[in-house]
Every structure is written in C-alpha cells, then in structure tokens.
Scaffold this motif. Sequence first.
Motif, mmCIF file in Angstrom:
data_model
loop_
_atom_site.group_PDB
_atom_site.id
_atom_site.type_symbol
_atom_site.label_atom_id
_atom_site.label_comp_id
_atom_site.label_asym_id
_atom_site.label_seq_id
_atom_site.Cartn_x
_atom_site.Cartn_y
_atom_site.Cartn_z
ATOM 1 N N ASP A 42 38.781 40.758 47.097
ATOM 2 C CA ASP A 42 38.830 41.788 46.058
ATOM 3 C C ASP A 42 38.040 41.295 44.859
ATOM 4 O O ASP A 42 38.285 40.201 44.361
ATOM 5 C CB ASP A 42 40.269 42.096 45.656
ATOM 6 N N THR A 43 37.075 42.085 44.405
ATOM 7 C CA THR A 43 36.234 41.695 43.266
ATOM 8 C C THR A 43 36.621 42.424 41.981
ATOM 9 O O THR A 43 35.869 42.420 41.018
ATOM 10 C CB THR A 43 34.747 41.964 43.578
ATOM 11 N N ARG A 44 37.802 43.043 41.982
ATOM 12 C CA ARG A 44 38.269 43.762 40.785
ATOM 13 C C ARG A 44 39.231 42.875 40.006
ATOM 14 O O ARG A 44 40.375 42.704 40.382
ATOM 15 C CB ARG A 44 38.972 45.061 41.183
ATOM 16 N N ARG A 45 38.766 42.335 38.889
ATOM 17 C CA ARG A 45 39.588 41.452 38.068
ATOM 18 C C ARG A 45 40.818 42.182 37.528
ATOM 19 O O ARG A 45 41.866 41.583 37.320
ATOM 20 C CB ARG A 45 38.739 40.927 36.908
ATOM 21 N N GLY A 55 43.138 38.860 37.531
ATOM 22 C CA GLY A 55 42.595 37.780 36.699
ATOM 23 C C GLY A 55 43.676 37.032 35.945
ATOM 24 O O GLY A 55 43.649 35.807 35.824
ATOM 25 N N LYS A 66 37.194 34.950 36.195
ATOM 26 C CA LYS A 66 36.217 36.044 36.248
ATOM 27 C C LYS A 66 35.073 35.713 37.203
ATOM 28 O O LYS A 66 34.668 36.550 38.013
ATOM 29 C CB LYS A 66 35.685 36.305 34.838
ATOM 30 N N GLU A 67 34.554 34.498 37.113
ATOM 31 C CA GLU A 67 33.442 34.080 37.975
ATOM 32 C C GLU A 67 33.837 34.066 39.448
ATOM 33 O O GLU A 67 33.089 34.542 40.302
ATOM 34 C CB GLU A 67 32.959 32.693 37.567
ATOM 35 N N ILE A 120 36.293 35.675 40.969
ATOM 36 C CA ILE A 120 36.554 37.035 41.457
ATOM 37 C C ILE A 120 35.241 37.752 41.718
ATOM 38 O O ILE A 120 35.057 38.372 42.769
ATOM 39 C CB ILE A 120 37.451 37.808 40.467
ATOM 40 N N ALA A 121 34.308 37.667 40.768
ATOM 41 C CA ALA A 121 33.007 38.331 40.924
ATOM 42 C C ALA A 121 32.223 37.768 42.115
ATOM 43 O O ALA A 121 31.476 38.496 42.772
ATOM 44 C CB ALA A 121 32.191 38.195 39.648
ATOM 45 N N ALA A 122 32.417 36.484 42.423
ATOM 46 C CA ALA A 122 31.702 35.839 43.525
ATOM 47 C C ALA A 122 32.338 36.147 44.880
ATOM 48 O O ALA A 122 31.825 35.719 45.911
ATOM 49 C CB ALA A 122 31.654 34.333 43.306
ATOM 50 N N GLY A 123 33.456 36.871 44.884
ATOM 51 C CA GLY A 123 34.111 37.223 46.138
ATOM 52 C C GLY A 123 34.905 36.086 46.760
ATOM 53 O O GLY A 123 35.133 36.073 47.959
ATOM 54 N N ARG A 161 42.600 44.481 39.058
ATOM 55 C CA ARG A 161 43.482 45.014 40.098
ATOM 56 C C ARG A 161 44.936 44.683 39.769
ATOM 57 O O ARG A 161 45.277 43.568 39.411
ATOM 58 C CB ARG A 161 43.129 44.408 41.456
#
Length: 103
Positions: free
Chosen positions: A46-49, A15, A31-32, A34-37, A51
């Motif tokens: 990767d959906t892990r902010r 992030g 954040k949005e 990353i969460a949305a793929g 990471r």
Amino acid sequence: MLIPDVPVDGEIRLGQFIKLASLVETGGVAKELIAAGRVSVNGEVDTRRGRHLHAGDEVTVADEAGSLQVGARVASHPADGDDDYFDEATADDDFDPDKWRNL
C-alpha cells in the motif's frame, strides 16, 4: 517472525502507525518507505500514507531486497469504560491536587 500487537485508540493512519510501532525512526523515513512500495498492509503493498488502519490490520516493512524486515499488528485498547490511562508503577503517591489546582 513474531508480529507484536501495538495498541491504538480508534483509527490511525499508516504513516503514523509505522512510526508509533517503532518500525521506522522518523515520519520522513515512513513517507519514503511507503512511497517506495516497501510497506504492506495485510499482505498487500500500500503506497497511501494516509490509509486508515483498524484493529487486526497487520503492517510489515520490507528491506530493499523485498524480504520481510519488521512488522506489527494494530490492536485496540481494552474497553474498560475509562479513557484515562493510569500507570500505578509510576504514580506519584505524594501528589497534592490543591498545590496544582490553580496553575
């Protein structure tokens, strides 16, 4: 597409990196996405902010249709033994250390 290198010190989280690399404007947008793929690291979504990224990792952000929009590669600062950054072009030649010593 040319993917620019973005120098970082040590490790950085996903992030933080996409914000630092100017792939997004704010942390909220990061954040949005990353969460949305829509963010990939080394070609994998990767959906892990949080990471941890390392030198050489390639981060890309896709648009809503899933096609590549922007990207950047994590690069380490050159190891010159000095952690202080000095930009000669913007240095103040009239700096007086005694004037600022006791502030």
